[in-house]
Structures are given as C-alpha cells and as structure tokens.
Design a protein around this motif. Structure first.
Motif, PDB file in Angstrom:
ATOM      1  N   GLY A  79     -28.152  14.016  -3.361  1.00  0.00           N
ATOM      2  CA  GLY A  79     -29.138  14.343  -4.411  1.00  0.00           C
ATOM      3  C   GLY A  79     -30.337  14.712  -2.959  1.00  0.00           C
ATOM      4  N   GLU A  80     -31.100  13.456  -3.408  1.00  0.00           N
ATOM      5  CA  GLU A  80     -32.640  13.475  -2.565  1.00  0.00           C
ATOM      6  C   GLU A  80     -32.262  12.591  -1.437  1.00  0.00           C
ATOM      7  OE1 GLU A  80     -35.838  11.873  -4.846  1.00  0.00           O
ATOM      8  OE2 GLU A  80     -35.846  13.030  -6.951  1.00  0.00           O
ATOM      9  N   ARG A  81     -31.254  12.332  -1.155  1.00  0.00           N
ATOM     10  CA  ARG A  81     -31.409  11.290  -0.086  1.00  0.00           C
ATOM     11  C   ARG A  81     -29.230  11.721   0.985  1.00  0.00           C
ATOM     12  NH1 ARG A  81     -30.208   5.304  -1.183  1.00  0.00           N
ATOM     13  NH2 ARG A  81     -28.484   5.600  -2.209  1.00  0.00           N
ATOM     14  N   LEU A  82     -29.154  11.942   2.173  1.00  0.00           N
ATOM     15  CA  LEU A  82     -28.314  11.949   2.666  1.00  0.00           C
ATOM     16  C   LEU A  82     -27.851  10.421   3.235  1.00  0.00           C
ATOM     17  CD1 LEU A  82     -28.940  15.042   5.156  1.00  0.00           C
ATOM     18  CD2 LEU A  82     -28.030  15.030   2.821  1.00  0.00           C
ATOM     19  N   LEU A  83     -26.512  10.255   2.510  1.00  0.00           N
ATOM     20  CA  LEU A  83     -26.243   8.199   3.458  1.00  0.00           C
ATOM     21  C   LEU A  83     -24.744   8.968   4.249  1.00  0.00           C
ATOM     22  CD1 LEU A  83     -25.566   6.748   0.094  1.00  0.00           C
ATOM     23  CD2 LEU A  83     -27.182   6.250   1.661  1.00  0.00           C
ATOM     24  N   VAL A  84     -25.212   8.325   5.345  1.00  0.00           N
ATOM     25  CA  VAL A  84     -24.057   8.600   6.496  1.00  0.00           C
ATOM     26  C   VAL A  84     -23.459   7.575   6.812  1.00  0.00           C
ATOM     27  CG1 VAL A  84     -24.338   9.537   8.740  1.00  0.00           C
ATOM     28  CG2 VAL A  84     -25.723  10.497   7.294  1.00  0.00           C
ATOM     29  N   PHE A  85     -22.172   7.555   7.150  1.00  0.00           N
ATOM     30  CA  PHE A  85     -21.422   6.557   7.126  1.00  0.00           C
ATOM     31  C   PHE A  85     -20.874   6.514   8.748  1.00  0.00           C
ATOM     32  CE2 PHE A  85     -21.226   4.217   3.138  1.00  0.00           C
ATOM     33  CZ  PHE A  85     -21.331   4.900   2.564  1.00  0.00           C
ATOM     34  N   THR A  86     -21.152   5.754   9.276  1.00  0.00           N
ATOM     35  CA  THR A  86     -20.561   5.805  10.707  1.00  0.00           C
ATOM     36  C   THR A  86     -20.030   4.133  11.465  1.00  0.00           C
ATOM     37  OG1 THR A  86     -22.638   4.759  11.717  1.00  0.00           O
ATOM     38  CG2 THR A  86     -22.928   6.917  11.238  1.00  0.00           C
ATOM     39  N   PRO A  87     -18.960   4.326  12.946  1.00  0.00           N
ATOM     40  CA  PRO A  87     -18.378   2.608  12.989  1.00  0.00           C
ATOM     41  C   PRO A  87     -19.803   2.132  13.172  1.00  0.00           C
ATOM     42  CG  PRO A  87     -18.245   4.962  14.242  1.00  0.00           C
ATOM     43  CD  PRO A  87     -19.337   5.145  13.479  1.00  0.00           C
ATOM     44  N   VAL A 140       0.832  -1.537   0.122  1.00  0.00           N
ATOM     45  CA  VAL A 140       0.075   0.548  -0.061  1.00  0.00           C
ATOM     46  C   VAL A 140       0.660   1.379  -0.169  1.00  0.00           C
ATOM     47  CG1 VAL A 140      -2.236   1.068   1.470  1.00  0.00           C
ATOM     48  CG2 VAL A 140      -2.015  -1.534   1.306  1.00  0.00           C
ATOM     49  N   ARG A 141       2.030   1.388   0.724  1.00  0.00           N
ATOM     50  CA  ARG A 141       2.484   2.330   1.280  1.00  0.00           C
ATOM     51  C   ARG A 141       3.857   2.791  -0.983  1.00  0.00           C
ATOM     52  NH1 ARG A 141       0.742   4.969   4.357  1.00  0.00           N
ATOM     53  NH2 ARG A 141       1.046   5.287   6.528  1.00  0.00           N
ATOM     54  N   ARG A 142       3.912   1.616  -1.198  1.00  0.00           N
ATOM     55  CA  ARG A 142       4.358   2.390  -2.672  1.00  0.00           C
ATOM     56  C   ARG A 142       3.360   1.541  -3.976  1.00  0.00           C
ATOM     57  NH1 ARG A 142       7.670  -3.018  -0.767  1.00  0.00           N
ATOM     58  NH2 ARG A 142       6.318  -3.965  -2.514  1.00  0.00           N
ATOM     59  N   VAL A 143       2.095   0.981  -3.729  1.00  0.00           N
ATOM     60  CA  VAL A 143       1.790   1.374  -5.115  1.00  0.00           C
ATOM     61  C   VAL A 143       0.004   1.989  -4.727  1.00  0.00           C
ATOM     62  CG1 VAL A 143       1.169  -0.064  -7.313  1.00  0.00           C
ATOM     63  CG2 VAL A 143       3.300  -0.619  -6.369  1.00  0.00           C
ATOM     64  N   VAL A 144      -0.393   0.745  -4.280  1.00  0.00           N
ATOM     65  CA  VAL A 144      -1.605   0.893  -3.535  1.00  0.00           C
ATOM     66  C   VAL A 144      -2.709  -0.712  -3.326  1.00  0.00           C
ATOM     67  CG1 VAL A 144      -2.619   0.417  -6.060  1.00  0.00           C
ATOM     68  CG2 VAL A 144      -4.356   1.359  -5.049  1.00  0.00           C
ATOM     69  N   GLY A 145      -3.947  -0.453  -2.739  1.00  0.00           N
ATOM     70  CA  GLY A 145      -4.295  -1.443  -1.275  1.00  0.00           C
ATOM     71  C   GLY A 145      -5.440  -1.135  -1.444  1.00  0.00           C
ATOM     72  N   PHE A 146      -6.064  -2.174  -0.977  1.00  0.00           N
ATOM     73  CA  PHE A 146      -7.943  -2.267  -0.663  1.00  0.00           C
ATOM     74  C   PHE A 146      -8.671  -2.482  -0.379  1.00  0.00           C
ATOM     75  CE2 PHE A 146      -8.095  -5.259  -3.779  1.00  0.00           C
ATOM     76  CZ  PHE A 146      -9.601  -5.843  -3.012  1.00  0.00           C
ATOM     77  N   CYS A 147      -8.909  -2.905   0.376  1.00  0.00           N
ATOM     78  CA  CYS A 147     -10.278  -3.293   1.858  1.00  0.00           C
ATOM     79  C   CYS A 147     -11.502  -2.991   1.901  1.00  0.00           C
ATOM     80  CB  CYS A 147      -9.387  -2.037   3.327  1.00  0.00           C
ATOM     81  SG  CYS A 147      -9.849  -3.118   4.804  1.00  0.00           S
ATOM     82  N   GLU A 148     -12.560  -3.999   2.318  1.00  0.00           N
ATOM     83  CA  GLU A 148     -13.749  -3.755   2.694  1.00  0.00           C
ATOM     84  C   GLU A 148     -14.539  -3.091   3.772  1.00  0.00           C
ATOM     85  OE1 GLU A 148     -18.109  -6.333   2.983  1.00  0.00           O
ATOM     86  OE2 GLU A 148     -16.153  -7.049   2.762  1.00  0.00           O
ATOM     87  N   PHE A 149     -14.704  -2.051   4.051  1.00  0.00           N
ATOM     88  CA  PHE A 149     -14.259  -1.572   5.998  1.00  0.00           C
ATOM     89  C   PHE A 149     -15.906  -1.771   5.389  1.00  0.00           C
ATOM     90  CE2 PHE A 149     -11.723   1.433   3.807  1.00  0.00           C
ATOM     91  CZ  PHE A 149     -10.624   1.191   4.876  1.00  0.00           C
ATOM     92  N   GLY A 150     -16.928  -1.906   7.278  1.00  0.00           N
ATOM     93  CA  GLY A 150     -17.539  -2.383   7.591  1.00  0.00           C
ATOM     94  C   GLY A 150     -18.402  -1.518   8.172  1.00  0.00           C
ATOM     95  N   TYR A 151     -18.552  -0.131   7.449  1.00  0.00           N
ATOM     96  CA  TYR A 151     -19.499   0.590   8.415  1.00  0.00           C
ATOM     97  C   TYR A 151     -20.836   0.548   8.457  1.00  0.00           C
ATOM     98  CZ  TYR A 151     -16.031   4.047   6.443  1.00  0.00           C
ATOM     99  OH  TYR A 151     -15.040   4.790   5.893  1.00  0.00           O
ATOM    100  N   GLY A 152     -21.428   1.448  10.133  1.00  0.00           N
ATOM    101  CA  GLY A 152     -22.621   1.414   9.234  1.00  0.00           C
ATOM    102  C   GLY A 152     -23.769   2.629   8.584  1.00  0.00           C
ATOM    103  N   VAL A 153     -24.431   2.262   8.171  1.00  0.00           N
ATOM    104  CA  VAL A 153     -25.141   3.631   6.528  1.00  0.00           C
ATOM    105  C   VAL A 153     -26.366   3.556   7.546  1.00  0.00           C
ATOM    106  CG1 VAL A 153     -25.806   3.519   3.959  1.00  0.00           C
ATOM    107  CG2 VAL A 153     -23.472   1.903   5.527  1.00  0.00           C
ATOM    108  N   ILE A 154     -26.776   4.676   7.441  1.00  0.00           N
ATOM    109  CA  ILE A 154     -28.146   5.341   7.279  1.00  0.00           C
ATOM    110  C   ILE A 154     -28.657   6.529   6.215  1.00  0.00           C
ATOM    111  CG2 ILE A 154     -29.448   7.239   9.242  1.00  0.00           C
ATOM    112  CD1 ILE A 154     -26.856   6.320  11.318  1.00  0.00           C
TER     113      ILE A 154
END
Length: 362
Positions: free
Chosen positions: A99-107, A37-51
């Motif tokens: 747009g017609e909604r707000l998306l809220v990402f939480t722990p 990740v420091r040299r090039v790129v990486g990715f991770c699935e994150f476990g957000y709560g969504v409202i």
C-alpha cells in the motif's frame, strides 16, 4: 539476532551466525524434522533484513534499481536482484507492495548497506528509505499440508493464491501478513510476517494451534532447499551473473535500464552462459568448494552438499562449465570420487521451486 531467543532455547535449539544474525541451526534430530516437513508441515523463524521504502515515487525508484518489475498493486510481491556494473549479483531480495510503503526483505547483512546506498540516490524524488529489521519477525511455513496449516489458524482472510501474493489477517488476535511462498523448499509454502513484539504468540500459534507444525532450523532449511534444487544467496548466487545460476524468475528482460542489465542481456542474447548450476550425486558428501573434474580437467566446483534425508545419499549443487559432458569426478578427502549430473530437483514435492535453474536452451 532472533527475536525469540528464550523460546528457541526452551525447545533445545542450537544457534549459529547467519549474515551477522544469530539464528537457529537446529533443534536436534534434524533428519526427523526434515522428514516431518516433507510429509506434513513445519515452520522456521527466518532472519531477514527488512527495508521500508515510502513516498510517492517509491515504486518507480525501486523499480529502477532492481532486475525485476516491482508491482504497483497492493498485495503483490516480486523476487528481484541487485546487480553490479559487471552484471554480478550483489544481493537478492523480495519486494512487496504494502500500500503506502514497499517492504523489502534481504539477506540480513545486506539491509543496512542497501538502505544507505538508496538513501543517497533519491535526489529530488519523494522517497524515504529506512532499515526496519528489528521491527518484524518472519516465519516460513512449509510442507504438503502448509495450506491446511495456514487455513487452520488464519482469521479474517483466506490463504493467498499465486506466487508472492499476500493477505492481511490475524492469528491468536495478533495482526499478521501471510505471503504465498515461491516453493523454495519444493513444497507448498507461506511466509508469515508480524511485529517483533507479537512473535512469541505467532510462534505458539504455528506450533500448537490448529494443525500442529514442527519448528525447524537453518540446517533443515538448507537440506530442503538443496533437495528442491533452489540456489541460495550465500552459497550459489552472490557474485554470479544471473544467467549462470539460472535464476530467470528474478529477471524482466523487457523493463528499463538497471545496473548490470547490459551484461545480463548480452549473455541472454548469446543464448549460452559460460557455466551452469547442476545437481550432482556422489559416493560421499563433498565439501563446499570441492573441485569437479571431467577427465584430468577441472570443470567447476561444488557450491553446497548434504547427505539427503529423503534420498538417503549424498547430493550436491555445483557450478560447472556449460558444455561439460561425460563422466565426472569430485575431489573428496583428497581423492577423486565418481559423480554424476542428475536432473533437478532431486526430490519432487508438493510444489516446484521458482528458482529451479533454467537456461535458454533447456
């Protein structure tokens, strides 16, 4: 729980609980993944709560609840906090105007209680609040080549510019929203959001199409963010006053009243909080909660520590009394070991964390 359990298992993942959700801890050889990740790129699935917040009064309602100004323009986001009446952080969050909604990402553990609380406070306002955690999958893409990675797989839009701005496009014929990250890993970063049923296709695209990227887990995320000097909710932010942990990017001191604002404003006007969040180097890796001493006096405690893959040595974040100066020690395995305050970030990458602790006199 991750929406891609079988996919992660096929990659050799080890799991752990994070805020009540099962997430990837690591895929093995986490130091090697960290370096990738420091040299090039990486990715991770994150476990957000969504409202999701809908209705004509959605922006005004959420703006009145949180510590920062909620954007009124589609395609923009903000980092914000919920504070209790004593001005202490009960959660952090990202609020996006879609747009017609707000998306809220939480722990992950905070989405349901926040939604329940907000739903009980709408009164006559045209606002509807729903938990939508299971409807979405969220991936973080980080590294000095993150912009090139996104450009190589995103169709129908250019990579978004500016902190927390976002665009809509597609990856492998799947609709996605791509958000410019606020540098939490100390590198260029993006958040890719898709529906849960499209998560497997997006995972495959991020890993194998265009510029390849290495998947990583929360263990690597924690070491990356620590090197970047980024305070996280579970370890540094929860229960603290924002000025103490230096997250000034989450505050708009000129906006209207919100819960806890008076306490935070008093600290701001006084110019100096009681404690501050600092970087430490030490002779060995201390445990979270390890006491920090100046002479014979305890002046604080470690919040998080790792053996830094990039610096090849122990580093830590610690909350200490604001005016602490001179030689320090930290208690490790029952012994006082020499420690030193160092400037943050520990590692300078392709971007700087927007949460890098800052203070009025800095």
């Amino acid at each position: 729980m991750t929406v891609l359990k079988a996919v992660h298992e096929a990659h050799g993942a080890t799991f752990r609980e994070q805020g009540g959700r099962r997430v990837v801890d690591h895929y093995g050889r986490s130091e090697r993944t960290h370096a990738a990740v420091r040299r090039v790129v990486g990715f991770c699935e994150f476990g957000y709560g969504v409202i999701t917040v809908t209705g004509d009064d959605r922006v005004e309602f959420v703006d009145n609840a949180v510590s920062n100004r909620v954007p009124s323009t589609d395609g923009q986001g903000v980092y914000a906090l919920l504070l209790d009446p004593q001005g202490k952080i009960t959660t952090d969050m990202y609020v996006y105007n879609a747009g017609e909604r707000l998306l809220v990402f939480t722990p992950p553990a905070r989405a349901e209680p926040i939604a329940e609380d907000w739903a009980g406070k709408t009164f006559i306002q045209d606002v509807e609040v729903e938990v939508a955690t299971d409807d979405f999958a969220t991936f973080g893409v980080h590294g000095p080549k993150a912009t090139e990675k996104i450009a190589s797989v995103l169709n129908g839009a250019a990579s978004p510019d500016g902190g927390l701005g976002f665009v809509r496009g597609s990856m492998a014929d799947t609709g996605v929203t791509v958000i410019r990250d606020d540098g939490l890993a100390g590198e260029e970063g993006y958040t890719v959001v898709c529906t849960a049923d499209a998560a497997e296709d997006v995972f495959d695209t991020l890993e194998n199409r265009g510029m390849n990227a290495a998947p990583f887990g929360y263990r690597t995320w924690e070491s990356l963010t620590l090197e970047a000097g980024t305070p996280l909710f579970d370890t540094e932010l929860e229960g603290e006053i924002p000025n103490v942990v230096g997250v000034r990017n989450a505050l708009d001191f000129e906006k209207g009243c919100y819960v806890g604002q008076e306490v935070v404003s008093r600290v701001e006007n006084r110019g100096q909080p009681s404690r501050r969040l600092v970087g430490l180097t030490a002779e060995a890796v201390p445990e979270s909660g390890a006491a920090v001493f100046a002479g014979d006096s305890a002046v604080g405690e470690v919040t998080r520590a790792v053996d830094s893959p990039t610096r090849e040595g122990p580093i830590a974040l610690a909350l200490i009394d604001y005016d602490t100066a001179g030689d320090l020690t930290v208690r490790i395995d029952g012994e006082e070991r020499t420690a030193s305050v160092v400037d943050l970030p520990f590692v300078e990458g392709s971007d700087e964390s927007a949460r890098l602790p800052t203070y009025p006199d800095a």
